[in-house]
Scaffold this motif. Sequence first.
Motif, PDB file in Angstrom:
ATOM      1  N   ARG A  26      -5.944   0.762  -1.014  1.00  0.00           N
ATOM      2  CA  ARG A  26      -4.912   1.098  -0.034  1.00  0.00           C
ATOM      3  C   ARG A  26      -5.440   0.968   1.390  1.00  0.00           C
ATOM      4  O   ARG A  26      -4.773   0.398   2.270  1.00  0.00           O
ATOM      5  CB  ARG A  26      -4.399   2.510  -0.290  1.00  0.00           C
ATOM      6  CG  ARG A  26      -3.291   2.942   0.646  1.00  0.00           C
ATOM      7  CD  ARG A  26      -2.667   4.240   0.204  1.00  0.00           C
ATOM      8  NE  ARG A  26      -1.603   4.668   1.091  1.00  0.00           N
ATOM      9  CZ  ARG A  26      -0.789   5.677   0.858  1.00  0.00           C
ATOM     10  NH1 ARG A  26      -0.910   6.357  -0.268  1.00  0.00           N
ATOM     11  NH2 ARG A  26       0.147   6.014   1.714  1.00  0.00           N
ATOM     12  N   SER A  27      -6.633   1.491   1.646  1.00  0.00           N
ATOM     13  CA  SER A  27      -7.211   1.400   2.989  1.00  0.00           C
ATOM     14  C   SER A  27      -7.500  -0.047   3.373  1.00  0.00           C
ATOM     15  O   SER A  27      -7.265  -0.460   4.521  1.00  0.00           O
ATOM     16  CB  SER A  27      -8.496   2.228   3.061  1.00  0.00           C
ATOM     17  OG  SER A  27      -8.230   3.598   2.848  1.00  0.00           O
ATOM     18  N   ALA A  28      -8.007  -0.830   2.430  1.00  0.00           N
ATOM     19  CA  ALA A  28      -8.291  -2.235   2.712  1.00  0.00           C
ATOM     20  C   ALA A  28      -7.016  -2.998   3.044  1.00  0.00           C
ATOM     21  O   ALA A  28      -7.013  -3.879   3.919  1.00  0.00           O
ATOM     22  CB  ALA A  28      -8.990  -2.873   1.508  1.00  0.00           C
ATOM     23  N   GLN A  29      -5.917  -2.658   2.373  1.00  0.00           N
ATOM     24  CA  GLN A  29      -4.635  -3.293   2.667  1.00  0.00           C
ATOM     25  C   GLN A  29      -4.173  -2.972   4.086  1.00  0.00           C
ATOM     26  O   GLN A  29      -3.561  -3.796   4.753  1.00  0.00           O
ATOM     27  CB  GLN A  29      -3.582  -2.826   1.659  1.00  0.00           C
ATOM     28  CG  GLN A  29      -3.776  -3.348   0.247  1.00  0.00           C
ATOM     29  CD  GLN A  29      -3.407  -4.815   0.122  1.00  0.00           C
ATOM     30  OE1 GLN A  29      -4.219  -5.704   0.342  1.00  0.00           O
ATOM     31  NE2 GLN A  29      -2.173  -5.074  -0.227  1.00  0.00           N
ATOM     32  N   MET A  30      -4.484  -1.776   4.558  1.00  0.00           N
ATOM     33  CA  MET A  30      -4.139  -1.404   5.924  1.00  0.00           C
ATOM     34  C   MET A  30      -4.872  -2.282   6.943  1.00  0.00           C
ATOM     35  O   MET A  30      -4.297  -2.716   7.940  1.00  0.00           O
ATOM     36  CB  MET A  30      -4.478   0.070   6.184  1.00  0.00           C
ATOM     37  CG  MET A  30      -3.676   1.052   5.361  1.00  0.00           C
ATOM     38  SD  MET A  30      -1.937   1.045   5.831  1.00  0.00           S
ATOM     39  CE  MET A  30      -1.351   2.458   4.879  1.00  0.00           C
ATOM     40  N   TYR A  31      -6.144  -2.555   6.679  1.00  0.00           N
ATOM     41  CA  TYR A  31      -6.912  -3.416   7.577  1.00  0.00           C
ATOM     42  C   TYR A  31      -6.398  -4.855   7.537  1.00  0.00           C
ATOM     43  O   TYR A  31      -6.374  -5.547   8.571  1.00  0.00           O
ATOM     44  CB  TYR A  31      -8.397  -3.371   7.215  1.00  0.00           C
ATOM     45  CG  TYR A  31      -9.093  -2.132   7.696  1.00  0.00           C
ATOM     46  CD1 TYR A  31      -9.602  -2.052   8.990  1.00  0.00           C
ATOM     47  CD2 TYR A  31      -9.238  -1.020   6.870  1.00  0.00           C
ATOM     48  CE1 TYR A  31     -10.242  -0.907   9.449  1.00  0.00           C
ATOM     49  CE2 TYR A  31      -9.868   0.131   7.309  1.00  0.00           C
ATOM     50  CZ  TYR A  31     -10.364   0.183   8.600  1.00  0.00           C
ATOM     51  OH  TYR A  31     -10.990   1.326   9.048  1.00  0.00           O
ATOM     52  N   LEU A  32      -5.965  -5.310   6.365  1.00  0.00           N
ATOM     53  CA  LEU A  32      -5.372  -6.633   6.274  1.00  0.00           C
ATOM     54  C   LEU A  32      -4.075  -6.686   7.073  1.00  0.00           C
ATOM     55  O   LEU A  32      -3.774  -7.689   7.736  1.00  0.00           O
ATOM     56  CB  LEU A  32      -5.108  -7.002   4.809  1.00  0.00           C
ATOM     57  CG  LEU A  32      -4.434  -8.356   4.559  1.00  0.00           C
ATOM     58  CD1 LEU A  32      -5.280  -9.505   5.123  1.00  0.00           C
ATOM     59  CD2 LEU A  32      -4.193  -8.559   3.065  1.00  0.00           C
ATOM     60  N   PHE A  33      -3.311  -5.604   7.026  1.00  0.00           N
ATOM     61  CA  PHE A  33      -2.082  -5.526   7.825  1.00  0.00           C
ATOM     62  C   PHE A  33      -2.399  -5.670   9.315  1.00  0.00           C
ATOM     63  O   PHE A  33      -1.681  -6.376  10.050  1.00  0.00           O
ATOM     64  CB  PHE A  33      -1.365  -4.204   7.556  1.00  0.00           C
ATOM     65  CG  PHE A  33      -0.348  -3.837   8.606  1.00  0.00           C
ATOM     66  CD1 PHE A  33       0.857  -4.539   8.705  1.00  0.00           C
ATOM     67  CD2 PHE A  33      -0.596  -2.807   9.502  1.00  0.00           C
ATOM     68  CE1 PHE A  33       1.786  -4.209   9.683  1.00  0.00           C
ATOM     69  CE2 PHE A  33       0.332  -2.475  10.480  1.00  0.00           C
ATOM     70  CZ  PHE A  33       1.523  -3.174  10.569  1.00  0.00           C
ATOM     71  N   ALA A  35       0.819  -1.217   0.000  1.00  0.00           N
ATOM     72  CA  ALA A  35       0.000   0.000   0.000  1.00  0.00           C
ATOM     73  C   ALA A  35       0.852   1.266   0.000  1.00  0.00           C
ATOM     74  O   ALA A  35       0.527   2.236  -0.680  1.00  0.00           O
ATOM     75  CB  ALA A  35      -0.917  -0.003   1.228  1.00  0.00           C
ATOM     76  N   LEU A  36       1.950   1.253   0.753  1.00  0.00           N
ATOM     77  CA  LEU A  36       2.711   2.486   0.957  1.00  0.00           C
ATOM     78  C   LEU A  36       3.839   2.695  -0.056  1.00  0.00           C
ATOM     79  O   LEU A  36       4.162   3.828  -0.390  1.00  0.00           O
ATOM     80  CB  LEU A  36       3.313   2.491   2.364  1.00  0.00           C
ATOM     81  CG  LEU A  36       2.314   2.497   3.524  1.00  0.00           C
ATOM     82  CD1 LEU A  36       3.050   2.490   4.856  1.00  0.00           C
ATOM     83  CD2 LEU A  36       1.392   3.704   3.437  1.00  0.00           C
ATOM     84  N   THR A  76      -9.643  -8.196   1.924  1.00  0.00           N
ATOM     85  CA  THR A  76      -9.596  -6.873   1.299  1.00  0.00           C
ATOM     86  C   THR A  76     -10.776  -6.667   0.347  1.00  0.00           C
ATOM     87  O   THR A  76     -11.377  -5.587   0.312  1.00  0.00           O
ATOM     88  CB  THR A  76      -8.279  -6.664   0.539  1.00  0.00           C
ATOM     89  OG1 THR A  76      -8.077  -7.752  -0.363  1.00  0.00           O
ATOM     90  CG2 THR A  76      -7.101  -6.592   1.489  1.00  0.00           C
ATOM     91  N   PHE A  77     -11.130  -7.699  -0.429  1.00  0.00           N
ATOM     92  CA  PHE A  77     -12.259  -7.576  -1.356  1.00  0.00           C
ATOM     93  C   PHE A  77     -13.576  -7.415  -0.594  1.00  0.00           C
ATOM     94  O   PHE A  77     -14.468  -6.684  -1.024  1.00  0.00           O
ATOM     95  CB  PHE A  77     -12.329  -8.800  -2.271  1.00  0.00           C
ATOM     96  CG  PHE A  77     -11.138  -8.928  -3.173  1.00  0.00           C
ATOM     97  CD1 PHE A  77     -10.973  -8.081  -4.261  1.00  0.00           C
ATOM     98  CD2 PHE A  77     -10.169  -9.888  -2.930  1.00  0.00           C
ATOM     99  CE1 PHE A  77      -9.871  -8.192  -5.094  1.00  0.00           C
ATOM    100  CE2 PHE A  77      -9.071 -10.006  -3.754  1.00  0.00           C
ATOM    101  CZ  PHE A  77      -8.915  -9.150  -4.836  1.00  0.00           C
ATOM    102  N   TYR A  78     -13.672  -8.107   0.543  1.00  0.00           N
ATOM    103  CA  TYR A  78     -14.868  -7.972   1.380  1.00  0.00           C
ATOM    104  C   TYR A  78     -15.010  -6.540   1.890  1.00  0.00           C
ATOM    105  O   TYR A  78     -16.095  -5.941   1.848  1.00  0.00           O
ATOM    106  CB  TYR A  78     -14.770  -8.953   2.551  1.00  0.00           C
ATOM    107  CG  TYR A  78     -15.816  -8.750   3.617  1.00  0.00           C
ATOM    108  CD1 TYR A  78     -17.135  -9.149   3.408  1.00  0.00           C
ATOM    109  CD2 TYR A  78     -15.486  -8.158   4.842  1.00  0.00           C
ATOM    110  CE1 TYR A  78     -18.102  -8.954   4.392  1.00  0.00           C
ATOM    111  CE2 TYR A  78     -16.442  -7.971   5.822  1.00  0.00           C
ATOM    112  CZ  TYR A  78     -17.752  -8.370   5.597  1.00  0.00           C
ATOM    113  OH  TYR A  78     -18.700  -8.189   6.561  1.00  0.00           O
ATOM    114  N   LEU A  79     -13.914  -5.953   2.372  1.00  0.00           N
ATOM    115  CA  LEU A  79     -13.947  -4.581   2.880  1.00  0.00           C
ATOM    116  C   LEU A  79     -14.271  -3.576   1.782  1.00  0.00           C
ATOM    117  O   LEU A  79     -15.029  -2.627   1.992  1.00  0.00           O
ATOM    118  CB  LEU A  79     -12.601  -4.238   3.524  1.00  0.00           C
ATOM    119  CG  LEU A  79     -12.239  -5.019   4.794  1.00  0.00           C
ATOM    120  CD1 LEU A  79     -10.812  -4.687   5.234  1.00  0.00           C
ATOM    121  CD2 LEU A  79     -13.219  -4.726   5.923  1.00  0.00           C
TER     122      LEU A  79
END
Length: 216
Positions: A134-141, A38-39, A122-125
């Motif tokens: 990018r935001s979904a990847q943060m939640y996966l992290f 993401a970053l 991530t797809f669910y979010l």
Amino acid sequence: PEGSRVAHMAAGEQHGFAQSLFQMGGNTGTSLGPLLAALIIGERQSHVAWFSVAALMAIFTLWRISLWYQQNMFRLHSRRRSGAHQAAAGLTRRKVGLSLAILVALMFSKFFYIASMGSYYTFYLIDKFHLSVRSAQMYLFLFLAAGAVGTLAGGPIGDRVGRKRVIWISILGVAPFTLLLPHLSLFWTAAVSVMVGLLLSSAFPAILVYAQELVP
């Protein structure tokens, strides 16, 4: 497997803690993947080559560990002989085989769950809460990082309260949280997924140590 055996050999009497510390490294690296994607990778793909520096550092570290391993192989052989004698005195070959089959099934369920979350979360979010990639990847992290913390905590807790308790609480404890996930807001989805990560990964060191004690 060989790295896990080296950690077991170097553990002294704190086998659970040693496996937790060893596995936390792998889980931390896994959790950093979505964050880096993401970053860094999504923004400047030309910087990806710099990650080879970390790989070279890991190669040097493992080379040094291999030298220590070679010099301390006698510890492993002596422990294997004494451990095999204890296992033979207390358990039949059938019980050892059945126990290992249960541990493998539990390990498979754990990795199946984590792989499913890593692929689907991530797809669910994005679909339910309309987040950006990018935001979904943060939640996966957050979910994967919680797994790293759970791995670190699971070994010492297993050393104190017993590995069977940690394993069953970990594997069965995620079920109610998982059933809640589709009905929660974004905040509580994140909070519950962190709890799932903590619980699920806490069993991993206990399962490994249990297997090493059954088959030294």
